[in-house]
Design a protein around this motif. Structure first.
Motif, short mmCIF file in Angstrom:
data_model
loop_
_atom_site.label_atom_id
_atom_site.label_comp_id
_atom_site.label_asym_id
_atom_site.label_seq_id
_atom_site.Cartn_x
_atom_site.Cartn_y
_atom_site.Cartn_z
N ASP A 68 22.68 32.08 33.55
CA ASP A 68 24.23 32.02 33.74
C ASP A 68 24.89 32.45 32.55
O ASP A 68 25.52 33.31 32.84
N LEU A 69 24.89 32.47 31.84
CA LEU A 69 25.67 32.17 30.44
C LEU A 69 25.03 33.62 29.96
O LEU A 69 25.82 33.71 29.03
N ARG A 70 24.06 33.37 30.44
CA ARG A 70 23.20 35.11 29.07
C ARG A 70 23.83 35.92 30.63
O ARG A 70 24.74 37.41 30.31
N LEU A 71 23.89 36.40 31.00
CA LEU A 71 24.19 37.41 32.70
C LEU A 71 26.21 37.15 32.79
O LEU A 71 26.29 38.65 31.96
N PHE A 72 27.10 36.20 31.88
CA PHE A 72 27.98 36.01 31.98
C PHE A 72 28.51 36.92 30.73
O PHE A 72 28.72 37.78 30.56
N ALA A 73 27.72 36.63 29.94
CA ALA A 73 28.07 37.44 28.07
C ALA A 73 27.35 39.15 28.42
O ALA A 73 28.34 39.41 27.34
N ARG A 74 26.39 39.23 29.09
CA ARG A 74 26.37 40.46 29.08
C ARG A 74 27.17 41.83 29.81
O ARG A 74 27.46 42.84 29.58
N LEU A 75 27.65 40.90 31.25
CA LEU A 75 29.02 41.86 31.76
C LEU A 75 29.72 40.94 31.27
O LEU A 75 30.64 43.17 30.84
N CYS A 76 30.34 40.46 30.82
CA CYS A 76 31.94 40.97 30.05
C CYS A 76 32.24 41.91 28.70
O CYS A 76 32.70 42.39 28.31
N ARG A 77 30.11 41.53 27.65
CA ARG A 77 30.13 42.59 27.05
C ARG A 77 30.30 43.65 27.15
O ARG A 77 31.04 44.62 26.35
N LYS A 78 29.99 44.20 27.87
CA LYS A 78 29.81 45.76 28.53
C LYS A 78 31.11 46.74 29.12
O LYS A 78 31.12 47.65 29.93
N GLY A 79 32.46 45.39 29.27
CA GLY A 79 33.21 45.63 29.61
C GLY A 79 33.34 46.09 31.46
O GLY A 79 34.31 45.96 31.93
N TYR A 80 32.93 45.60 32.48
CA TYR A 80 32.98 44.92 33.36
C TYR A 80 33.93 44.14 33.99
O TYR A 80 34.09 43.99 34.69
N ASP A 109 38.23 47.54 35.40
CA ASP A 109 37.53 48.90 35.60
C ASP A 109 36.53 49.62 36.57
O ASP A 109 36.65 50.74 36.96
N HIS A 110 36.01 48.43 36.97
CA HIS A 110 35.12 48.09 37.52
C HIS A 110 35.22 47.14 39.18
O HIS A 110 35.26 46.02 38.64
N HIS A 111 34.28 47.57 40.14
CA HIS A 111 34.30 46.87 41.72
C HIS A 111 33.38 46.36 40.76
O HIS A 111 32.14 46.51 40.98
N ILE A 112 32.85 45.44 42.34
CA ILE A 112 31.91 44.63 42.40
C ILE A 112 30.80 46.01 42.52
O ILE A 112 29.57 45.65 42.26
N GLU A 113 31.62 46.72 43.27
CA GLU A 113 29.84 47.61 44.45
C GLU A 113 29.47 48.40 42.96
O GLU A 113 27.68 48.88 42.64
N GLU A 114 30.12 49.03 42.08
CA GLU A 114 29.59 49.64 41.16
C GLU A 114 28.55 48.62 40.15
O GLU A 114 27.62 48.98 39.17
N ILE A 115 29.62 47.59 39.58
CA ILE A 115 28.31 46.48 38.39
C ILE A 115 27.45 46.80 39.43
O ILE A 115 26.18 46.93 38.68
#
Length: 577
Positions: free
Chosen positions: A517-529, A533-539
């Motif tokens: 969970d922490l790894r996924l959170f950090a990855r999405l956060c670093r990519k600016g999601y 600027d990005h809705h759920i469907e786009e992510i």
């Protein structure tokens, strides 16, 4: 902003001189009075000082939406340019009128290849001087296409020579009378004049031009500033707006036709693209563009091009594929008053339904999953989907998407330090941890024995029991410390580039104990999601995630992630005015 042309003028110039051949409309009233003039008192005397000092009032050449104040001779001399200016954009502003054209030089079919065998043809559009640059560009493009078609027909069969001779004869025969009679005669005898008349009427009515020059060349043209007004209720749509929307087109978007597929036959015949017909055969608003491309056996880029073509010609719009998770709400300016013509139109399509009742179900943001009862008959679900499609086609609903914002502290985001500073701090932290290390008793005694500095003598039995006891205690401490250090290590490693205050708040969340969970959170956060600027469907599409994965992550990190619902700005301009 008025985008309709004031007049269309056809001028020719050859070795016999220049002449205005045809203009439409030719029913006009001359008006050379200054603009913004007020009725004066007939008993007042003129003030000589005002006449000498005050500037003259500007003259208006527009009367009730038509061009006035220009004689045929003046227009012919203005538009019959020199050969050096041919095959280039022609633009001239006179008072409150702007003239746009593309002079085209033709080689006459029945003349020798010399100067006497050349003819200049210029189809000029008279526009309001305040017309935007994009409108002027569109009319110049239409004039250029017209010139190319006439040049081809002159080379093929001498069509322009025939038409200009007929027009010149009509002017010569009616020279003693007014020019309006000559224009009436030309309109009856010349197909080129009929094409210009139909072009003017199409531009003023729909913005879509479809004419056949000499019954041979089909000339089709779309004025986007006009053609989108009917379904967007008077909104001016610039070509740059359409380009911006199409640049944001993604494979997870879908196509929504504004007409039934059965009524698209005329347009596909006009387009002449077999791939467009193939795509429309597989069309469905519940398919995304990627699926549509696979079903139609077309490349995704080609489907994007066809979608852009349909959107530009106001035959379709872009939506998100209709599914149960979609959430809709009433458009802010939906014309659903009691006297709205859409009420009768909806009743004709769905005789047993009422538009007001159907729209009222979406007074608050509602998903289709909330409206579809799993126990209801499939026909009822199909009826609901058709109703949604109809309301989307008429821009009564807009879709809401869930956006995510990362708020780690009460003040919002903390200004991050430079990466070099963070690396320096992490290296200092490792030095501090290493310096705080304390050797065990056995290691200390072993070091003393090796150095010969031991001052206390012990028996072998007592020393062995002491070593066993201290070793067991140290093993327990080491195992406990290793777990805590391992946990801290992967947390520090995953969030190394986060500011200290943000890391402290994130570590308080129980989900950080799970590395995945922490790894996924950090990855999405670093990519600016998580910057809104990005809705759920786009992510989901960009990161290949399931909706359940993303929703679980949002729930686990709800202390630092907030969500809000709004429309997709990429397709918002086609949702409502």
């Amino acid at each position: 902003m008025e985008v309709n042309p004031l007049s269309i003028i056809l001028v020719k110039s050859d070795s016999k001189g220049d002449r205005l051949l045809f203009r439409y409309p030719f029913h006009f009233q001359e008006n050379n009075e200054p603009a913004n003039t007020k009725r004066r008192n007939p008993y007042t005397l003129p003030n000589l000082e005002d006449l000498l000092q005050s500037p003259s009032q500007p003259t208006s050449n527009i009367n009730k939406g038509h061009l006035t104040g220009f004689t045929d001779e003046v227009l012919s001399s203005l538009f019959a340019v020199k050969p050096e200016l041919c095959n280039k954009k022609f633009e001239l502003k006179v008072n409150d009128v702007r003239f746009v054209g593309h002079p085209t030089l033709l080689q006459l079919r029945n003349k020798q290849q010399d100067a006497s065998g050349l003819m200049l043809i210029n189809v000029v559009f008279a526009l309001q001087a305040l017309a935007s640059h994009s409108v002027v560009t569109c009319y110049h493009d239409l004039s250029k296409r017209m010139g190319i078609a006439l040049r081809y027909e002159e080379k093929r069969c001498g069509y322009v020579t025939e038409q200009t001779q007929t027009m010149t004869t009509a002017h010569d025969d009616g020279y003693a009378s007014n020019s309006e009679a000559a224009f009436q005669t030309i309109l009856k005898k010349c197909t080129l004049a009929s094409n210009i008349k139909k072009m003017y009427e199409d531009l003023c009515s729909t913005g879509l031009v479809n004419i056949q020059i000499n019954k041979w060349i089909t000339l089709s043209f779309c004025l986007p500033q006009k053609v989108h007004q009917w379904h967007l209720r008077g909104k001016i749509v610039e070509p740059k707006d359409i380009d911006r929307c199409l640049k944001a087109l993604r494979p997870y978007h879908s196509l929504l036709l504004l007409y039934p597929v059965q009524q698209m036959g005329d347009f596909t015949g006009l387009d002449g693209s077999p791939s467009l017909e193939r795509m429309l055969k597989q069309y469905s608003p519940i398919k995304n563009l990627q699926t549509l491309a696979a079903d139609a056996d077309l490349t995704l880029n080609h489907v994007f091009e066809l979608t852009a073509h349909l959107v530009y010609w106001a035959k379709a719009t872009v939506i998100f594929p209709i599914c149960l998770t979609n959430k809709y709400v009433i458009s802010p300016d939906a014309p659903i008053h009691l006297n709205s013509p859409l009420l009768d139109k909806f009743s004709e399509t769905f005789p047993a339904s009422n538009l007001i009742r159907a729209v009222s179900d979406f007074a608050l943001p509602t998903s289709l999953g909330q409206k579809c009862n799993p126990l209801c008959h499939p026909s009822q679900q199909s009826h609901l989907v058709k109703t949604i499609i109809w309301m989307l086609q008429h821009h009564l609903l807009l879709q809401l998407h869930t956006y995510i914002q990362y708020i780690p502290t009460d003040r919002g985001l903390v200004v991050a330090r430079d990466r070099d500073d963070r690396n320096h701090m992490s290296s200092q932290r490792s030095v501090v941890l290493s310096s705080s290390y304390q050797p065990s008793a056995s290691e200390h005694s072993r070091a003393e024995s090796e150095s010969g500095t031991s001052t206390v003598s012990e028996t072998p039995e007592l020393r062995s029991e002491s070593d066993l006891l201290s070793r067991s205690i140290n093993l327990e401490n080491v195992s406990f410390t290793s777990i805590e250090e391992e946990k801290q290590d992967y947390q520090e490693e995953l969030l190394l580039d986060f500011p200290d205050e943000e890391r402290g708040n994130i570590f308080k969340i129980p989900a950080t104990n799970t590395p995945e969970d922490l790894r996924l959170f950090a990855r999405l956060c670093r990519k600016g999601y998580f910057h809104g600027d990005h809705h759920i469907e786009e992510i989901m599409y960009l990161e290949n995630l399931r909706r359940s994965q993303l929703l679980q992550l949002l729930d686990k990190f709800r202390d630092v992630l907030i969500t809000y619902e709004t429309e997709d700005p990429a397709i918002a301009m086609f949702s409502y005015t």
